[in-house]
Design an enzyme around this catalytic site. Structure first.
Site, PDB file in Angstrom:
ATOM      1  CG  HIS A 119      -5.498 -12.010 -12.911  1.00 43.93           C
ATOM      2  ND1 HIS A 119      -5.276 -10.790 -12.330  1.00 43.93           N
ATOM      3  CD2 HIS A 119      -5.310 -12.929 -11.930  1.00 43.93           C
ATOM      4  CE1 HIS A 119      -4.959 -10.948 -11.058  1.00 43.93           C
ATOM      5  NE2 HIS A 119      -4.982 -12.244 -10.792  1.00 43.93           N
ATOM      6  CG  ASP A 196      -1.322 -11.922 -17.473  1.00 43.01           C
ATOM      7  OD1 ASP A 196      -0.299 -12.379 -16.931  1.00 43.01           O
ATOM      8  OD2 ASP A 196      -2.423 -11.827 -16.901  1.00 43.01           O
ATOM      9  CD  GLN A 199      -1.159 -18.481 -13.015  1.00 38.76           C
ATOM     10  OE1 GLN A 199      -0.545 -19.545 -12.840  1.00 38.76           O
ATOM     11  NE2 GLN A 199      -1.567 -17.756 -12.006  1.00 38.76           N
ATOM     12  CE  LYS A 222       0.789 -15.076 -10.293  1.00 31.38           C
ATOM     13  NZ  LYS A 222      -0.182 -15.371  -9.237  1.00 31.38           N
TER      14      LYS A 222
HETATM   15  N1  PMP Z   1      -2.367 -12.468 -14.455  1.00 35.77           N
HETATM   16  C1  PMP Z   1      -2.588 -13.734 -14.124  1.00 35.77           C
HETATM   17  C2  PMP Z   1      -3.057 -14.697 -15.172  1.00 35.77           C
HETATM   18  C3  PMP Z   1      -2.372 -14.159 -12.811  1.00 35.77           C
HETATM   19  O1  PMP Z   1      -2.617 -15.422 -12.470  1.00 35.77           O
HETATM   20  C4  PMP Z   1      -1.929 -13.221 -11.843  1.00 35.77           C
HETATM   21  C5  PMP Z   1      -1.688 -13.632 -10.405  1.00 35.77           C
HETATM   22  N2  PMP Z   1      -2.728 -14.307  -9.799  1.00 35.77           N
HETATM   23  C6  PMP Z   1      -1.712 -11.911 -12.249  1.00 35.77           C
HETATM   24  C7  PMP Z   1      -1.931 -11.567 -13.560  1.00 35.77           C
HETATM   25  C8  PMP Z   1      -1.254 -10.854 -11.284  1.00 35.77           C
HETATM   26  O2  PMP Z   1       0.001 -11.146 -10.783  1.00 35.77           O
HETATM   27  P1  PMP Z   1       0.596 -10.322  -9.554  1.00 35.77           P
HETATM   28  O3  PMP Z   1      -0.450 -10.362  -8.473  1.00 35.77           O
HETATM   29  O4  PMP Z   1       1.829 -11.051  -9.181  1.00 35.77           O
HETATM   30  O5  PMP Z   1       0.838  -8.928 -10.028  1.00 35.77           O
END
Ligand code: PMP
Length: 408
Positions: A119, A196, A199, A222
């Site tokens: 991400h 990270d 998910q 999440k």
């Molecule tokens: N890493 C992953 C794998 C994610 O799916 C997400 C959220 N889509 C994030 C990081 C970032 O999370 P946040 O927007 O809550 O900071």
């Protein structure tokens, strides 16, 4: 698993005259009554600023705030609550590791290793750090089914590697990465592994000690907590050594005219008034999930995926990204239909009451790697039923017909 829909008033609505099926959980999860009520009760009865006051409300708010730290430590099996830092979310957690640990440990010529499935939150901070320090940013390859290529892991991590940063679970490919194995490789080379967990944490039991990682980041929203609250966990010996990033109230020990000493971790990282209500909501969300059981949640999602994957695979012209075997997947399914644009697919599914996401999912390098501009993505959570999976299949079939015939 019994149905939990009664706990989620938002799910009991119709969208475009159809019963809503919410399949955008990888973006954010819906909140059960227990979470909303915990926040409401906090504001109705306990609201005060934490740490600073001796009055009853301040003591209550402080206790609630610090009790959740202990709860989070248990939730991810951290050795100490003092290793739990409140942040805004995964993005901030990862940025803090890059800015604080990265800035003090990475030099020109060092290597930072990530993968093609990251991400942007676990990519751009490292890219920026590499640019600032003159370090080299290297990418681990994926196998053709989207899983990390372990030969590439062994090849890319070298004695020059200082930081390895990887998703625990992909937000696009539905895979879980073998972090415990990779942590061993990283440590053999003297590197730290940053995970990270955005998910994975909502969907499976997390044990940071078993995973063997050095830092672990996740977002509350999440896993049914409100937005704006997240966690950075780090090993105490690493956190103790890291400089704070935000200076001001709360994080100091003693301030003099020309010098200041700071509190120890985690408080030295938590400058200013924190998202106290968010922390309370996070505590309620963890209680809710643990009452159901993380293993039960994972089993339930697997059962839904086992049922829906083969049915999706039978739809002609539907491409699913990531492993094709249901038992290798999480509840995230990214797909494209014929040569339709995923935004058109998502809009057509919305007409059927089925909420999915379309776009690059904050993973543009991965889209390039897969050679697609974007995908649609359905992502399941504990309140989604086998019928929801069926509704997705039927809605995709209707979409296919619509674009063939011009009517849904
Ligand atoms: N890493 C992953 C794998 C994610 O799916 C997400 C959220 N889509 C994030 C990081 C970032 O999370 P946040 O927007 O809550 O900071």
């Amino acid at each position: 698993m019994s149905s939990y829909i009664e706990d989620f008033p938002i799910l009991k609505q119709k969208v475009n005259d159809e019963q809503l099926v919410y399949l955008d959980n990888a973006a954010t999860a819906q909140k059960p009554r227990a979470v909303v009520e915990a926040i409401m009760n906090y504001y109705y009865h306990d609201n005060a600023n934490v740490h600073r006051g001796v009055h009853t409300l301040a003591e209550r708010a402080t206790k609630a705030f610090e009790d959740v730290r202990t709860k989070v430590a248990h939730f991810i099996n951290a050795p100490s609550k003092d290793e739990i830092i409140y942040t805004k979310g995964t993005t901030e957690s990862l940025n803090w590791v890059a800015a604080s640990y990265g800035q003090t440990h990475v030099e020109a010529g060092d290597e930072i290793v990530i993968s093609y499935m990251e991400h942007h939150s676990n990519l751009v901070p490292w890219q920026q750090l590499a640019q600032r320090t003159g370090a080299k940013l290297k990418y681990i390859d994926l196998q053709s089914d989207g899983q990390l290529d372990m030969d590439s892991v062994r090849h890319q991590i070298t004695d020059k590697t200082v930081i390895v940063a990887l998703a625990h679970a992909s937000n696009v490919l539905g895979v879980v990465n073998p972090l415990a194995e990779i942590a061993k490789i990283a440590h053999q080379h003297g590197a730290v592994l940053v995970a990270d967990g955005a998910q994975s944490t909502p969907h499976m039991k997390i044990d940071v000690q078993k995973l063997g990682v050095d830092f672990f980041a996740f977002s509350g929203h999440k896993l049914m907590a409100p937005t704006g609250i997240g966690i950075l966990w780090g090993k105490s010996e690493l956190l103790d050594d890291m400089p704070p990033l935000e200076f001001g109230g709360e994080m100091i020990d003693w301030v003099q005219l020309q010098e200041t000493t700071f509190k120890k971790a985690p408080w030295k990282f938590e400058g200013g008034t924190q998202n106290i209500a968010g922390v309370v909501g996070l505590g309620a969300a963890i209680d809710y999930l643990e009452q159901i059981g993380m293993d039960n949640i994972q089993k339930h999602e697997h059962a839904v995926i086992q049922k829906v994957m083969p049915e999706l695979q039978q739809i002609e012209g539907l491409t699913i990204y990531g492993p094709q075997e249901a038992n290798k997947r999480t509840g995230v399914i990214s797909f494209n239909l014929d040569n339709l644009h995923p935004h058109d697919v998502a809009t057509a599914l919305d007409m059927e009451g089925v909420a999915v996401r379309a776009g690059h999912h904050c993973a543009q390098p991965l889209m390039e790697y897969l050679n697609v501009p974007a995908t649609a993505r359905a992502s399941f959570y504990l309140y989604n039923t086998l019928e929801d999976g069926q509704r997705l299949v039927e809605a995709i079939k209707a979409t296919k017909e619509f674009f063939k015939n011009g009517t849904v």
